[in-house]
Write a protein that holds these residues in place. Structure first.
Motif, PDB file in Angstrom:
ATOM      1  N   ARG A 469       0.827  -1.206   0.000  1.00  0.00           N
ATOM      2  CA  ARG A 469       0.000   0.000   0.000  1.00  0.00           C
ATOM      3  C   ARG A 469       0.864   1.260   0.000  1.00  0.00           C
ATOM      4  NH1 ARG A 469      -4.068  -2.579   4.523  1.00  0.00           N
ATOM      5  NH2 ARG A 469      -5.431  -3.711   3.066  1.00  0.00           N
ATOM      6  N   TRP A 470       1.981   1.225   0.717  1.00  0.00           N
ATOM      7  CA  TRP A 470       2.876   2.391   0.713  1.00  0.00           C
ATOM      8  C   TRP A 470       3.454   2.600  -0.682  1.00  0.00           C
ATOM      9  CZ3 TRP A 470       7.668   3.978  -0.560  1.00  0.00           C
ATOM     10  CH2 TRP A 470       8.134   5.179  -0.017  1.00  0.00           C
ATOM     11  N   LEU A 471       3.892   1.526  -1.309  1.00  0.00           N
ATOM     12  CA  LEU A 471       4.490   1.645  -2.637  1.00  0.00           C
ATOM     13  C   LEU A 471       3.470   2.125  -3.665  1.00  0.00           C
ATOM     14  CD1 LEU A 471       6.613  -1.624  -2.559  1.00  0.00           C
ATOM     15  CD2 LEU A 471       7.529   0.703  -2.628  1.00  0.00           C
ATOM     16  N   GLU A 472       2.244   1.639  -3.580  1.00  0.00           N
ATOM     17  CA  GLU A 472       1.214   2.086  -4.508  1.00  0.00           C
ATOM     18  C   GLU A 472       0.948   3.582  -4.375  1.00  0.00           C
ATOM     19  OE1 GLU A 472      -1.482  -1.990  -4.957  1.00  0.00           O
ATOM     20  OE2 GLU A 472      -2.001  -0.488  -3.455  1.00  0.00           O
ATOM     21  N   ALA A 473       1.131   4.091  -3.156  1.00  0.00           N
ATOM     22  CA  ALA A 473       0.881   5.509  -2.924  1.00  0.00           C
ATOM     23  C   ALA A 473       2.056   6.389  -3.337  1.00  0.00           C
ATOM     24  CB  ALA A 473       0.544   5.746  -1.450  1.00  0.00           C
ATOM     25  N   HIS A 474       3.253   5.824  -3.422  1.00  0.00           N
ATOM     26  CA  HIS A 474       4.439   6.656  -3.636  1.00  0.00           C
ATOM     27  C   HIS A 474       5.161   6.413  -4.956  1.00  0.00           C
ATOM     28  CE1 HIS A 474       3.860   7.038   0.741  1.00  0.00           C
ATOM     29  NE2 HIS A 474       4.500   8.178   0.635  1.00  0.00           N
ATOM     30  N   LEU A 475       5.023   5.233  -5.560  1.00  0.00           N
ATOM     31  CA  LEU A 475       5.733   4.977  -6.813  1.00  0.00           C
ATOM     32  C   LEU A 475       5.037   5.686  -7.978  1.00  0.00           C
ATOM     33  CD1 LEU A 475       6.669   1.168  -6.711  1.00  0.00           C
ATOM     34  CD2 LEU A 475       8.092   3.143  -6.130  1.00  0.00           C
ATOM     35  N   THR A 476       5.839   6.226  -8.852  1.00  0.00           N
ATOM     36  CA  THR A 476       5.318   6.837 -10.071  1.00  0.00           C
ATOM     37  C   THR A 476       5.610   5.924 -11.255  1.00  0.00           C
ATOM     38  OG1 THR A 476       7.354   8.027 -10.647  1.00  0.00           O
ATOM     39  CG2 THR A 476       5.866   9.075  -9.057  1.00  0.00           C
ATOM     40  N   GLY A 477       5.123   6.301 -12.413  1.00  0.00           N
ATOM     41  CA  GLY A 477       5.349   5.503 -13.610  1.00  0.00           C
ATOM     42  C   GLY A 477       6.782   5.513 -14.094  1.00  0.00           C
ATOM     43  N   ARG A 478       7.627   6.369 -13.504  1.00  0.00           N
ATOM     44  CA  ARG A 478       9.034   6.444 -13.899  1.00  0.00           C
ATOM     45  C   ARG A 478       9.960   5.848 -12.860  1.00  0.00           C
ATOM     46  NH1 ARG A 478      10.442   7.650 -18.921  1.00  0.00           N
ATOM     47  NH2 ARG A 478      12.248   8.854 -18.220  1.00  0.00           N
ATOM     48  N   ASP A 479       9.402   5.232 -11.822  1.00  0.00           N
ATOM     49  CA  ASP A 479      10.203   4.670 -10.737  1.00  0.00           C
ATOM     50  C   ASP A 479      10.404   3.179 -10.945  1.00  0.00           C
ATOM     51  OD1 ASP A 479      10.573   7.036  -9.309  1.00  0.00           O
ATOM     52  OD2 ASP A 479       8.648   6.811  -8.276  1.00  0.00           O
ATOM     53  N   LEU A 480      11.596   2.713 -10.606  1.00  0.00           N
ATOM     54  CA  LEU A 480      11.913   1.289 -10.675  1.00  0.00           C
ATOM     55  C   LEU A 480      12.247   0.795  -9.270  1.00  0.00           C
ATOM     56  CD1 LEU A 480      12.574  -1.387 -12.055  1.00  0.00           C
ATOM     57  CD2 LEU A 480      14.855  -0.481 -12.580  1.00  0.00           C
ATOM     58  N   LEU A 481      11.548  -0.255  -8.858  1.00  0.00           N
ATOM     59  CA  LEU A 481      11.762  -0.891  -7.558  1.00  0.00           C
ATOM     60  C   LEU A 481      12.416  -2.250  -7.765  1.00  0.00           C
ATOM     61  CD1 LEU A 481      11.083  -1.320  -4.409  1.00  0.00           C
ATOM     62  CD2 LEU A 481       9.036  -2.484  -5.258  1.00  0.00           C
ATOM     63  N   VAL A 482      13.440  -2.540  -6.967  1.00  0.00           N
ATOM     64  CA  VAL A 482      14.025  -3.872  -6.911  1.00  0.00           C
ATOM     65  C   VAL A 482      13.858  -4.364  -5.484  1.00  0.00           C
ATOM     66  CG1 VAL A 482      16.106  -5.261  -7.169  1.00  0.00           C
ATOM     67  CG2 VAL A 482      15.667  -3.396  -8.761  1.00  0.00           C
ATOM     68  N   GLN A 483      13.349  -5.567  -5.312  1.00  0.00           N
ATOM     69  CA  GLN A 483      13.047  -6.051  -3.959  1.00  0.00           C
ATOM     70  C   GLN A 483      13.460  -7.499  -3.774  1.00  0.00           C
ATOM     71  OE1 GLN A 483       8.866  -6.289  -3.030  1.00  0.00           O
ATOM     72  NE2 GLN A 483       8.279  -6.845  -5.095  1.00  0.00           N
ATOM     73  N   GLU A 484      13.756  -7.823  -2.505  1.00  0.00           N
ATOM     74  CA  GLU A 484      14.056  -9.194  -2.125  1.00  0.00           C
ATOM     75  C   GLU A 484      12.759 -10.007  -2.054  1.00  0.00           C
ATOM     76  OE1 GLU A 484      18.102  -9.042   0.519  1.00  0.00           O
ATOM     77  OE2 GLU A 484      16.244  -8.536   1.572  1.00  0.00           O
ATOM     78  N   GLU A 485      12.927 -11.316  -2.024  1.00  0.00           N
ATOM     79  CA  GLU A 485      11.769 -12.201  -1.845  1.00  0.00           C
ATOM     80  C   GLU A 485      11.093 -11.898  -0.506  1.00  0.00           C
ATOM     81  OE1 GLU A 485      10.395 -14.524  -3.753  1.00  0.00           O
ATOM     82  OE2 GLU A 485      11.807 -14.358  -5.426  1.00  0.00           O
ATOM     83  N   TYR A 486       9.825 -12.280  -0.397  1.00  0.00           N
ATOM     84  CA  TYR A 486       9.000 -12.019   0.789  1.00  0.00           C
ATOM     85  C   TYR A 486       8.812 -10.515   0.990  1.00  0.00           C
ATOM     86  CZ  TYR A 486      10.550 -16.804   1.462  1.00  0.00           C
ATOM     87  OH  TYR A 486      10.850 -18.132   1.266  1.00  0.00           O
ATOM     88  N   GLY A 487       8.737  -9.807  -0.139  1.00  0.00           N
ATOM     89  CA  GLY A 487       8.473  -8.380  -0.089  1.00  0.00           C
ATOM     90  C   GLY A 487       7.031  -8.095  -0.474  1.00  0.00           C
ATOM     91  N   ALA A 488       6.814  -7.010  -1.208  1.00  0.00           N
ATOM     92  CA  ALA A 488       5.466  -6.592  -1.587  1.00  0.00           C
ATOM     93  C   ALA A 488       5.058  -7.222  -2.917  1.00  0.00           C
ATOM     94  CB  ALA A 488       5.407  -5.071  -1.695  1.00  0.00           C
TER      95      ALA A 488
END
Length: 821
Positions: A469-488
Motif C-alpha cells: 500500500r505504501w508503494l502504490e501511494a508513492h511509486l510513479t510511472g518512472r520509478d523502478l523498484l528492486v526487492q528481495e523475496e518475501y516483499g510486496a
C-alpha cells in the motif's frame, strides 16, 4: 483386608501414602496372584473397549464412563474458531509458498487447454495436490452455478484479479485437517486414559504452530491428520484385535505418506503394535500390511511409477536438503531448534511432563522386561513415543529449520504430557488427587490457551500488505523498484503481457479481460533467491567425457551475484525483507557481498519506510530505501559502472583452478583473469555458460527491460551487453541491447549486435523474418538504405502476403522507394 487402588494400599481401613521409592517401583511388589489379576483386568478393559462407548456392561460389572463426545466436540469448535479467525490474512496478496495449492492450480493445464494430473514436481507426493485440485474444481462448479464463472478461463483470470476466494477455499482444507487432528488425538488419549484425551486435544487446539500452519497451505497439516488417526486405529487394533482396525490403520498410513513422504515411517509403530498383539508371528503380517500401505501411497501418487525418472531425480534432490540446509544453513543440526520450539509450544509444565513421560515409559518397560511379563498398563505410551521419534529424529538430524515440521509431533507430545499429568496426580489420594490433577491440567493448558489466542489474533494485517500500500501511494510511472523475496506483491506490465498472450486468457470473458488489463502496473524486479541445491556445471574433458565441477560449496553462493552495487545505478527504490536479510546478516563471514551491500545501502540511501510485525500484524520486517542522486553518485565513485562479467568476479578460485587443470590436459590455453588477451571471456567463464543462462540471465533480462521502460537506456544497454557477452546468440538480449542503443542514438552498435546474432543463428539467411525486419529498420537508421531494401525484399519473399511481418516489410519498402513483391 488388603485392597490395591492406583498405587495406594488400604489395610484395615487405613491408607498408607506412597513414599518416594514407590514413585517408580510400585509395580515391582506384587502378590503371587497379582499377574493373573492384572491380566484379567486387562482382558476386562479390552472387552469394554471392544464393546465401544455406551455399550451395556455385563451383569455384575461396573459400566464404563460414557465417552465425552460433547466435551471433545466443544474443543473442536474452539479449534475451528481460532483457525478461521484471520483465515484471510495477507489477502489479496498471496505470498506464502503454498506448493499444494499452486501445483494443483497448474494441473488445470492452462497452456495445454486440458488438465494434466502429472505434477512434474516430486518434492512432495501428490495426494495434497489432488485434494486441492478437487477443492478448486468444486469451487469452480459452485461459482459457475452461481454465475460467477462462465468458462474455465474465467476462473484463471479471476484468480489473478483477486485470489482470495480460491485461497480461502484451499486454507479451509487445512483447517478441516487440523480439526480432524484435534479430534483424533482426543479419541486416542481417551482410549488410553479418560480425561487425558480432552487435555491433549485442548493443548493441540491452542498450539500456536498448529493454528498458524493450519490457516496456511502446507502438506504437513494433512499428513498430521492422517497420521494421528492411523495411530489411533493402531491402538484400537492392539486393544480389540479387529481386522477392520488394522485395515483402517494401514489405509491411513498410506494416505499420510501420500501427503508427505516422512509418514511412511509409521510402519515402525505399526510393527510394534502388531508385535504386541501377535508376538513372534507378526513378521509376515506386518510385511503384508506395509506393502498394502505402500499400495495406498501409490494409488494417491501414481506418477511415482508413471514418471519414475523425474520422480527419482526429485527424490535425489530432496534427499540432499536435510544435509545442505536452506540458504546454506550448515552450521548446526536441527535438534536444538526443534527442542526449543517444542518447549515453547508445551510451556514449562508441558515440557516437564513430557520428560516425566519418557522417564516413566522407560522405567515401566525395564521393570516389565525384568519381571518377564507384559502387563497392558502404560504400553500405549510406547507407541506414542515411537510415533514422536519417527517424525522427530529425521528433522533433528537435518539442517532445515521450519516450524511446520513440528505439526505431527505436537499432538503426540500433547498426549504424552497429558498422560503424565494423570500419572503424577495418581500419587495423591482423596481430595488431594483432584486438586493435584486440576493444578497440573491448569498449568498445562492455561499458558497454552493464552499463547494460542494471541497467535490466532495475528493476521489482521501483514507487513507485506502494508508495504504494498505504501508503494502504490508513492511509486510513479518512472520509478523502478528492486526487492528481495518475501516483499510486496506488485503487478508488473510484464506479468500482464505474459498472461494476456496465453490462450486461456484470450478465451476468458471480455469483461474480465478488460478488468484485468485496466489494473495499474508498476516497474518492479525481484532479486532471485536460491535456498537449496548444488552449484555444479558439466564440463567436457579430453576424450569426450563430461564431469561435474562444483562452482560453490552450496548453491546459495549464486545469490551474492545479485548484490553488486553497480547493478542498482538505475534503480529508484530497494526493498529488503528480514526473511532474507536476517539470514545473511546472521552469518556475515559466509555472505560478505550481501552484507557489504546492506551496509552501503544503509549508509548512502534514504530509508523512507519500515514495517514491523506485532500488535496483530505478521510478516517479516520490511525496509524500503530510496536511491537518490547522492547514492547513485556513490555507486559510481566507489564501484564504477557495471562490468558485463560482474557475476564472474565472485566465482571461487577453486573452480578456476579446476577448469585450468582440465584445460591443460587438452593443451588449451587458459588464464585466471576474466578475459583472455583478445578481450574474450576466459575459458573458465565460458564453462559457466549454462549456469549463467539458468541463474543470472533471467534477472539481467528483467532488469534491462524494466530500465528500458523507465527510460534508463544506458543502464539497460549494459544488461543487454552482459548477456550477449556470454550468450551472443540470445535473441531477447539482442533485442534489448539493440533497442537501448537505438534510443541512445547508436545504430551502429545495434547493427553489429544483430549481425552477430544472425551469423550465429541463421548463417544461410533464409529464416528469422521478424529479426530481419528489425535488422532492416536498423540498417535504414544507420544510413544504409540499399542494404535495408535488400533485407526487406528478402523478408517479403519469405513471408506470406497475409502475415503481419510481410505487410510491414512491404510498407517499409514503399517508404524506402522499393517495390515489394
Amino acid at each position: 483386608m488388603e485392597i490395591h487402588r492406583g498405587g495406594a494400599t488400604w489395610r484395615g481401613g487405613m491408607q498408607r501414602r506412597p513414599n518416594a521409592g514407590d514413585f517408580l517401583t510400585r509395580d515391582t511388589k506384587r502378590s503371587p496372584r497379582e499377574p493373573r489379576q492384572r491380566a484379567a483386568a486387562g482382558d476386562r478393559r479390552a472387552a469394554r473397549q471392544a464393546r465401544g462407548p455406551g455399550a451395556e456392561a455385563p451383569s455384575g460389572a461396573v459400566a464404563p464412563a460414557p465417552f465425552p463426545w460433547p466435551a471433545l466436540v466443544g474443543i473442536a469448535i474452539v479449534a475451528a474458531v481460532l483457525r478461521q479467525w484471520h483465515i484471510r490474512h495477507g489477502l489479496p496478496d498471496f505470498t506464502e509458498e503454498a506448493q499444494p495449492f499452486k501445483k494443483a492450480f497448474d494441473m488445470w493445464g492452462w497452456q495445454r487447454g486440458a488438465p494434466d494430473l502429472n505434477p512434474h514436481f516430486f518434492f512432495y507426493p501428490t495426494l495434497s495436490f489432488y485434494l486441492h485440485f478437487l477443492v478448486q474444481n468444486l469451487h469452480y462448479a459452485i461459482g459457475r452455478l452461481a454465475g460467477a464463472f462462465h468458462t474455465r478461463s474465467d476462473y484463471l483470470v479471476s484468480y489473478f484479479l483477486d485470489p482470495t476466494p480460491m485461497v480461502v477455499a484451499g486454507r479451509l482444507l487445512g483447517v478441516l485437517a487440523d480439526i480432524a487432528t484435534v479430534i483424533g488425538i482426543g479419541v486416542l488419549g481417551e482410549r488410553v486414559r479418560r480425561g487425558a484425551g480432552l487435555a491433549a486435544a485442548a493443548l493441540v487446539t491452542f498450539s500456536p504452530t498448529m493454528i498458524l500452519d493450519s490457516r496456511s497451505i502446507f502438506c504437513d497439516t494433512l499428513m498430521a491428520a492422517f497420521s494421528v488417526w492411523a495411530l489411533e486405529r493402531m491402538l484400537a487394533y492392539r486393544a480389540d484385535g479387529r481386522r477392520a482396525s488394522l485395515i483402517a490403520s494401514v489405509v491411513l498410513i498410506g494416505l499420510a505418506a501420500g501427503s508427505k513422504y516422512p509418514a511412511a515411517l509409521l510402519v515402525l509403530p505399526l510393527a510394534w503394535v502388531m508385535g504386541e498383539r501377535r508376538g513372534a508371528r507378526a513378521s509376515w503380517p506386518w510385511a503384508g500390511a506395509a506393502a498394502a500401505a505402500f499400495a495406498v501411497f501409490l494409488a494417491t501418487s501414481p506418477y511415482v511409477i508413471l514418471d519414475f525418472g523425474e520422480f527419482w531425480n526429485g527424490i535425489a534432490r530432496l534427499g540432499r536438503l536435510p544435509s545442505e540446509g536452506l540458504l546454506g544453513s550448515e552450521e548446526h543440526r536441527g535438534l536444538g531448534y526443534y527442542a526449543a520450539k517444542l518447549g515453547l509450544e508445551l510451556g514449562w509444565a508441558g515440557t516437564a511432563l513430557l520428560i516425566l513421560s519418557l522417564v516413566l515409559t522407560i522405567a515401566r518397560a525395564w521393570r516389565r522386561r525384568a519381571a518377564g511379563h507384559a502387563a497392558p498398563a502404560g504400553r500405549e505410551a510406547i507407541a506414542l513415543w515411537i510415533f514422536l521419534l519417527v517424525f522427530g529424529v529425521p528433522i533433528s538430524l537435518g539442517r532445515i529449520e521450519a516450524e511446520r515440521y513440528l505439526v505431527p509431533i505436537i499432538p503426540a507430545a500433547a498426549a504424552l504430557a497429558s498422560l503424565a499429568a494423570f500419572d503424577l496426580a495418581d500419587r495423591w489420594r482423596g481430595p488431594w488427587r483432584a486438586a493435584a490433577l486440576g493444578g497440573l491440567l491448569a498449568a498445562l493448558v492455561i499458558p497454552g490457551a493464552v499463547a494460542g489466542v494471541r497467535a490466532a489474533s495475528t493476521g489482521a494485517g501483514t507487513t507485506q500488505l502494508e508495504a504494498r500500500r505504501w508503494l502504490e501511494a508513492h511509486l510513479t510511472g518512472r520509478d523502478l523498484l528492486v526487492q528481495e523475496e518475501y516483499g510486496a506483491v506488485l503487478l508488473t506490465s510484464a506479468t500482464v503481457d505474459e498472461l494476456g498472450k496465453s490462450p486461456a486468457f484470450q478465451s476468458a470473458s471480455e469483461p474480465l479481460q478488460r478488468r484485468f488489463r485496466s489494473q495499474r502496473t508498476f516497474h518492479a524486479v525481484d532479486i532471485p533467491l536460491t535456498t537449496s541445491g548444488h552449484a555444479t556445471v558439466t564440463v567436457r574433458v579430453p576424450g569426450g567425457k563430461s564431469v561435474l565441477v562444483d562452482v560453490f560449496p552450496h548453491a546459495v553462493g549464486f545469490n551474492q551475484m545479485f548484490y553488486d552495487p553497480p547493478l542498482y545505478e538505475g534503480v529508484d527504490y530497494v526493498l529488503t525483507s528480514s526473511a532474507v536479510r536476517g539470514r545473511y546478516e546472521a552469518e556475515p563471514a559466509a555472505f560478505p557481498v550481501t552484507n557489504r551491500f546492506y551496509r552501503f545501502l544503509d549508509a548512502t540511501s534514504q530509508r523512507v519506510a519500515t514495517f514491523h510485525s506485532g500488535a496483530g500484524t505478521e510478516g517479516p520486517e520490511i525496509r524500503i530505501c530510496r536511491l537518490d542522486d547522492r547514492a547513485k553518485s556513490g555507486i559510481r565513485a566507489r564501484f564504477g559502472t557495471l562490468d558485463p562479467l560482474w557475476w564472474a568476479n565472485l566465482v571461487p578460485e577453486a573452480f578456476r583452478d579446476t577448469i585450468a587443470a582440465l584445460a591443460r590436459r587438452s593443451g588449451a590455453a587458459t588464464t585466471p583473469a576474466l578475459r583472455d588477451s583478445a578481450g574474450r571471456p576466459s575459458l573458465w567463464v565460458t564453462a559457466l555458460r549454462s549456469a549463467f543462462a539458468d541463474r543470472i540471465r533471467p534477472f539481467a533480462q528483467r532488469m534491462g527491460l524494466a530500465l528500458l521502460d523507465v527510460g534508463r537506456f544506458r543502464e539497460a544497454e549494459r544488461f543487454g551487453a552482459a548477456i550477449l557477452e556470454v550468450v551472443p546468440d540470445d535473441g531477447p538480449a539482442c533485442g534489448l541491447f539493440a533497442g537501448a542503443t537505438l534510443k541512445l542514438g547508436e545504430p551502429q552498435a545495434a547493427r553489429a549486435a544483430i549481425e552477430r546474432f544472425l551469423s550465429l543463428r541463421d548463417p544461410k539467411g533464409n529464416g528469422l523474418p521478424e529479426v530481419r525486419l528489425e535488422y532492416a529498420k536498423v540498417l535504414a537508421q544507420s544510413g544504409d538504405r540499399e542494404q535495408a531494401r535488400a533485407e526487406l525484399e528478402r523478408v517479403a519473399a519469405m513471408s506470406g502476403t497475409g502475415t503481419s511481418v510481410g505487410r510491414a516489410a512491404r510498407a517499409l519498402l514503399a517508404d524506402l522507394g522499393g517495390a515489394g513483391r
